[in-house]
Design an enzyme around this catalytic site. Sequence first.
Site, PDB file in Angstrom:
ATOM      1  N   GLN A   1      -1.991   1.775   4.980  1.00  0.00           N
ATOM      2  CA  GLN A   1      -2.172   0.781   6.048  1.00  0.00           C
ATOM      3  C   GLN A   1      -2.951   1.378   7.227  1.00  0.00           C
ATOM      4  O   GLN A   1      -3.856   0.736   7.789  1.00  0.00           O
ATOM      5  CB  GLN A   1      -0.817   0.276   6.556  1.00  0.00           C
ATOM      6  CG  GLN A   1       0.123  -0.245   5.491  1.00  0.00           C
ATOM      7  CD  GLN A   1      -0.483  -1.333   4.647  1.00  0.00           C
ATOM      8  OE1 GLN A   1      -1.158  -2.234   5.150  1.00  0.00           O
ATOM      9  NE2 GLN A   1      -0.253  -1.274   3.343  1.00  0.00           N
TER      10      GLN A   1
ATOM     11  N   TYR B   1       5.964   0.368  -0.782  1.00  0.00           N
ATOM     12  CA  TYR B   1       5.263  -0.594  -1.645  1.00  0.00           C
ATOM     13  C   TYR B   1       4.332  -1.510  -0.849  1.00  0.00           C
ATOM     14  O   TYR B   1       4.402  -1.594   0.366  1.00  0.00           O
ATOM     15  CB  TYR B   1       6.197  -1.359  -2.561  1.00  0.00           C
ATOM     16  CG  TYR B   1       7.314  -2.195  -1.985  1.00  0.00           C
ATOM     17  CD1 TYR B   1       8.372  -2.571  -2.796  1.00  0.00           C
ATOM     18  CD2 TYR B   1       7.326  -2.623  -0.672  1.00  0.00           C
ATOM     19  CE1 TYR B   1       9.402  -3.361  -2.311  1.00  0.00           C
ATOM     20  CE2 TYR B   1       8.348  -3.415  -0.179  1.00  0.00           C
ATOM     21  CZ  TYR B   1       9.381  -3.787  -1.000  1.00  0.00           C
ATOM     22  OH  TYR B   1      10.396  -4.572  -0.517  1.00  0.00           O
ATOM     23  N   GLU B   2       3.441  -2.173  -1.584  1.00  0.00           N
ATOM     24  CA  GLU B   2       2.323  -2.937  -0.997  1.00  0.00           C
ATOM     25  C   GLU B   2       1.438  -2.047  -0.110  1.00  0.00           C
ATOM     26  O   GLU B   2       0.823  -2.507   0.839  1.00  0.00           O
ATOM     27  CB  GLU B   2       2.818  -4.150  -0.207  1.00  0.00           C
ATOM     28  CG  GLU B   2       3.422  -5.241  -1.055  1.00  0.00           C
ATOM     29  CD  GLU B   2       2.476  -5.816  -2.092  1.00  0.00           C
ATOM     30  OE1 GLU B   2       1.252  -5.714  -1.902  1.00  0.00           O
ATOM     31  OE2 GLU B   2       2.964  -6.365  -3.092  1.00  0.00           O
ATOM     32  N   GLY B   3       1.358  -0.783  -0.450  1.00  0.00           N
ATOM     33  CA  GLY B   3       0.528   0.163   0.291  1.00  0.00           C
ATOM     34  C   GLY B   3       1.358   0.964   1.275  1.00  0.00           C
ATOM     35  O   GLY B   3       1.983   0.408   2.173  1.00  0.00           O
TER      36      GLY B   3
END
Length: 595
Positions: free
Chosen positions: A443, A436-438
Amino acid sequence: MTAYSAPIRDMLFTLRSVGDFDRIAALPGNEDVSDDLVEAIFEEAGKFAGDVLAPLNQPGDVTGCVCKDGVVTTPDGVKAAFASFCAFGWHAMPAKAEYGGQGMPALVSTPVLEMWKASNMAFSLCQMLTIGAISAIDHHGSEAQKALYLPKMVAGTWTGTMNLTEPGAGSDLAAVRTRAVPEGDVYRITGTKIFITWGENDVAENIVHLVLARLPDAPPGVKGISLFIAPKFLVNPDGSLGERNDLVCASIEHKLGIHASPTAVMSFGEKGGALGYLVGEANRGLEYMFTMMNHARLNVGLEGVAISERAYQQARSYAFERVQGRPIGEAVGKPIAYHPDVKRMLLDMKSRVEAMRALAYYAASQMDVAHLSPDAAEAKKAQARVDLLIPVVKGWCTENSIDIASTGVQVHGGMGFIEETGAAQHFRDARITTIYEGTTAIQANDLVGRKIARDGGAAARDLIAEIEVTMAASAGIPEVAALAKALSEPLAHFADSVEWIVKNNPAAPARTAAAAVPMLHLAGIVVGFWLLVKQASVAAQGLSAGEGDPAFLKGKLAYARFFATQILPRTQALFRAITQGSEDVESFDPALLAG
């Protein structure tokens, strides 16, 4: 599961040795931030984390959350703990003073956030998502929206969420289909959102949902997404709660880990459309969401640090309690911590946690400089450093956390596979952090494509030059000279990889993307070790001056030496994978896998 003890000495040492605490405390707005204040905050936060949150961690994992008819019930004790958390002001600590927060610099709030995440990661996610929503409204909302929502969100009376992805969309937000139709000064929102962390809960009286949706005349793709506030209960102009909005939690996910964190499927507009309020300008929603992305990704990287610390503490405790066999060369049995390979595993866990924590705290300090420095050039340079390092913090720290938590299971042997010990929970909880969050690849692609190739490697070269200065200074400290020398070749690999990306990305972006994850790991190892060398230098100077606890300072040197001999050499293989192996990945036909 063993108790959690916040590593306050390690945190303070890191804050001072690599976070440049004195510099941060001297920035405008931080005049009241002192050593004594920080130590007092850490002590009290450590008590709350260890005494209140940690005991709820394993029971919450076993019980999980329950959703019935759209109502979510959190595990026993969570609601009371959240009320205490807010009453003591912990929820408000990272937020601005003008909204009722404490306005602490990121360098100070980051170690405290680590404590919440290490003691009870599922619990900590509620604050993390709320702080992200606060940041988005603060940066892009109207003055009326800020006044109406932020004080109660900062206090924790209301929580916040981010409703981004949808079934079939995943990380491809261009595929978002949720609609927002104007109706006077408001909008009617219809659609379904998935993976909404703390999207429904019983700890807050209201939930402020930030929702990405499309207007009827919006252009296709990510440029046609707008951002809306859609509260669970509508809010009257005087701040009191009105009627229930047309949104509901359809279900919560049954997950591998973080069971005490309700991950909701949110349905908007089953009865005609949820009322939403546009944030900022139309069609700029994704841009607005990215405002808080650096903080969100730093915080998820910090989850990697925190869960690794918790797994290490669990493994260390077991290794000193468990007596099995005789270590090689010993006449009597001793705890397994004295067996060579268990010793190696514990050193591996600890040295990587030290490097990861140093990287996260250093990035937080650079955020403070970027936001608060009165010197525009200094602030710009710090922001470039933050932009470069955030994908490394998020990607490298979380990837490490899975490996470290897995090693923690291994230290326990067969007992690590048994849920009652608690070691397996850390492994399960860590697994989400790389997603999650990429994801890690997102990244890594950000690091390679946006942060290195886009500026022609300028920010990376600036970092490399600073590392070289540290190496030169450390060469004059006898206990650290060998460490500085060990960094020379890996740093050259990092520099050469940067130039390879700058050269190849314009014509062969798929090739550099194939090399992105190895590049992220290479950067993490090099920068993490650089910060370990800085810590080792401070420790060596303290030992020479007879200041501080000798055993604690000798440990800092030992962890850096282990990292130098056991982890740093991996950069050579990563360098080859980047510059020689990426073409094989790029040219491979996935159809060959089908047979």
